[in-house]
Design an enzyme around this catalytic site. Structure first.
Site, PDB file in Angstrom:
ATOM      1  N   LYS A  13       0.825  -1.221   0.000  1.00 52.08           N
ATOM      2  CA  LYS A  13       0.000   0.000   0.000  1.00 52.08           C
ATOM      3  C   LYS A  13       0.855   1.265   0.000  1.00 52.08           C
ATOM      4  CE  LYS A  13      -2.234  -0.849   3.853  1.00 52.08           C
ATOM      5  NZ  LYS A  13      -1.616  -2.115   4.263  1.00 52.08           N
ATOM      6  N   ARG A  88      -9.109   0.775   9.448  1.00 55.05           N
ATOM      7  CA  ARG A  88      -8.548  -0.513   9.852  1.00 55.05           C
ATOM      8  C   ARG A  88      -9.605  -1.431  10.443  1.00 55.05           C
ATOM      9  NH1 ARG A  88      -3.064   0.381   9.017  1.00 55.05           N
ATOM     10  NH2 ARG A  88      -1.790  -1.154  10.080  1.00 55.05           N
ATOM     11  N   ARG A 127      11.599  -5.591   4.496  1.00 58.91           N
ATOM     12  CA  ARG A 127      11.405  -4.228   4.994  1.00 58.91           C
ATOM     13  C   ARG A 127      12.018  -4.066   6.388  1.00 58.91           C
ATOM     14  NH1 ARG A 127       5.377  -2.100   5.185  1.00 58.91           N
ATOM     15  NH2 ARG A 127       5.267  -3.224   7.146  1.00 58.91           N
ATOM     16  N   ARG A 133      12.027  -1.144  11.292  1.00 54.68           N
ATOM     17  CA  ARG A 133      10.784  -0.858  12.021  1.00 54.68           C
ATOM     18  C   ARG A 133      10.653  -1.800  13.207  1.00 54.68           C
ATOM     19  NH1 ARG A 133       5.542   0.187   8.275  1.00 54.68           N
ATOM     20  NH2 ARG A 133       4.577  -0.890  10.025  1.00 54.68           N
ATOM     21  N   ARG A 144       0.040  -8.924  13.370  1.00 47.67           N
ATOM     22  CA  ARG A 144      -0.564  -7.888  12.515  1.00 47.67           C
ATOM     23  C   ARG A 144      -1.410  -8.514  11.418  1.00 47.67           C
ATOM     24  NH1 ARG A 144       4.356  -4.887  10.709  1.00 47.67           N
ATOM     25  NH2 ARG A 144       2.955  -3.601   9.481  1.00 47.67           N
TER      26      ARG A 144
HETATM   27  P1  AMP Z   1       1.074   0.720   9.103  1.00 44.07           P
HETATM   28  O1  AMP Z   1       2.218   1.643   8.885  1.00 44.07           O
HETATM   29  O2  AMP Z   1      -0.191   1.150   8.388  1.00 44.07           O
HETATM   30  O3  AMP Z   1       1.410  -0.718   8.855  1.00 44.07           O
HETATM   31  O4  AMP Z   1       0.697   0.820  10.654  1.00 44.07           O
HETATM   32  C1  AMP Z   1       1.605   0.459  11.663  1.00 44.07           C
HETATM   33  C2  AMP Z   1       0.863   0.319  12.980  1.00 44.07           C
HETATM   34  O5  AMP Z   1       0.278   1.575  13.335  1.00 44.07           O
HETATM   35  C3  AMP Z   1      -0.302  -0.674  12.993  1.00 44.07           C
HETATM   36  O6  AMP Z   1       0.111  -2.013  13.229  1.00 44.07           O
HETATM   37  C4  AMP Z   1      -1.146  -0.128  14.137  1.00 44.07           C
HETATM   38  O7  AMP Z   1      -0.578  -0.457  15.395  1.00 44.07           O
HETATM   39  C5  AMP Z   1      -0.982   1.377  13.957  1.00 44.07           C
HETATM   40  N1  AMP Z   1      -2.028   1.929  13.063  1.00 44.07           N
HETATM   41  C6  AMP Z   1      -1.857   2.481  11.834  1.00 44.07           C
HETATM   42  N2  AMP Z   1      -3.032   2.880  11.321  1.00 44.07           N
HETATM   43  C7  AMP Z   1      -3.964   2.577  12.255  1.00 44.07           C
HETATM   44  C8  AMP Z   1      -5.374   2.727  12.325  1.00 44.07           C
HETATM   45  N3  AMP Z   1      -6.063   3.251  11.300  1.00 44.07           N
HETATM   46  N4  AMP Z   1      -5.998   2.312  13.453  1.00 44.07           N
HETATM   47  C9  AMP Z   1      -5.328   1.779  14.484  1.00 44.07           C
HETATM   48  N5  AMP Z   1      -4.006   1.577  14.489  1.00 44.07           N
HETATM   49  C10 AMP Z   1      -3.322   1.975  13.380  1.00 44.07           C
END
Ligand code: AMP
Length: 187
Positions: A13, A88, A127, A133, A144
């Site tokens: 994404k 999410r 990654r 990360r 996740r």
């Molecule tokens: P991402 O970079 O989108 O993979 O997000 C990394 C982490 O941030 C996720 O595993 C969640 O812990 C948190 N996170 C990101 N977006 C959301 C969201 N819309 N709602 C809740 N937690 C989020």
């Protein structure tokens, strides 16, 4: 152009969002990036979110929605946006619907990028090495993916019911996936 990108962690994404930024000149709004920025700046919300993110769980809807609302009201988002990482879960999908109604900016496309689970785990391992990360360790990645299946996958059906969902294969090279997404926007 107002787009939501959906897909498992590691489905591409973020990568595809960056290419769409170039194609359409609209901002990429990633709630994961907004949260990582808050952590880097050591804000109280960032500190609250860090442990949750490190466990691969979802941060509370209220925290994420607050950050998103603020970001969506910046000038550059008036032209449109590519939303990555939000919604999410179903409550967030409803919240987004209301927010976009308030802003008079209805969503035009929800694009689900589909990738095999094995591929997802491989990509995230790469990654983890490149970006360092803290939520890319194998156990956290598995969680996740579990959270995605339980909470995020139903969001695709939400958009399907509204007639906004398109699905693209996220397998293969980055440019090929980008072209598949552009083709959806044209027709
Ligand atoms: P991402 O970079 O989108 O993979 O997000 C990394 C982490 O941030 C996720 O595993 C969640 O812990 C948190 N996170 C990101 N977006 C959301 C969201 N819309 N709602 C809740 N937690 C989020």
């Amino acid at each position: 152009m107002r787009i939501v990108l959906l897909g498992a962690p590691g489905s591409g994404k973020g990568t595809q969002a960056k290419l769409l930024v170039k194609a359409f000149g609209i901002p990429h709004i990633s709630t994961g990036d907004l949260l990582r920025n808050a952590i880097a700046q050591k804000t109280s919300l960032g500190l609250e979110a860090k442990a949750i993110m490190d466990a691969g769980e979802l941060v509370s809807d209220d925290i994420v929605l607050g950050m998103l609302k603020q970001r969506m009201q910046e000038d550059d988002a008036r032209k449109g946006f590519i939303l990555d990482g939000f919604p999410r879960n179903l409550p967030q999908a409803e919240m987004l619907e209301n927010l976009l109604k308030e802003l008079d900016q209805p969503l035009q496309f929800a694009v689900l990028i589909e990738v095999d689970e094995e591929e997802v785990v491989n990509r995230i391992a790469i990654r983890a090495r490149e970006e360092n990360r803290s939520d890319d360790t194998e156990a956290v990645v598995r969680n996740r993916i579990h959270v995605y299946r339980e909470q995020t996958a139903p969001v695709a059906q939400f958009y399907q019911d509204k007639g906004l969902l398109s699905e693209v294969s996220g397998q293969g090279d980055i440019e090929a996936v980008h072209q598949r997404i552009l083709a959806l926007m044209r027709f």
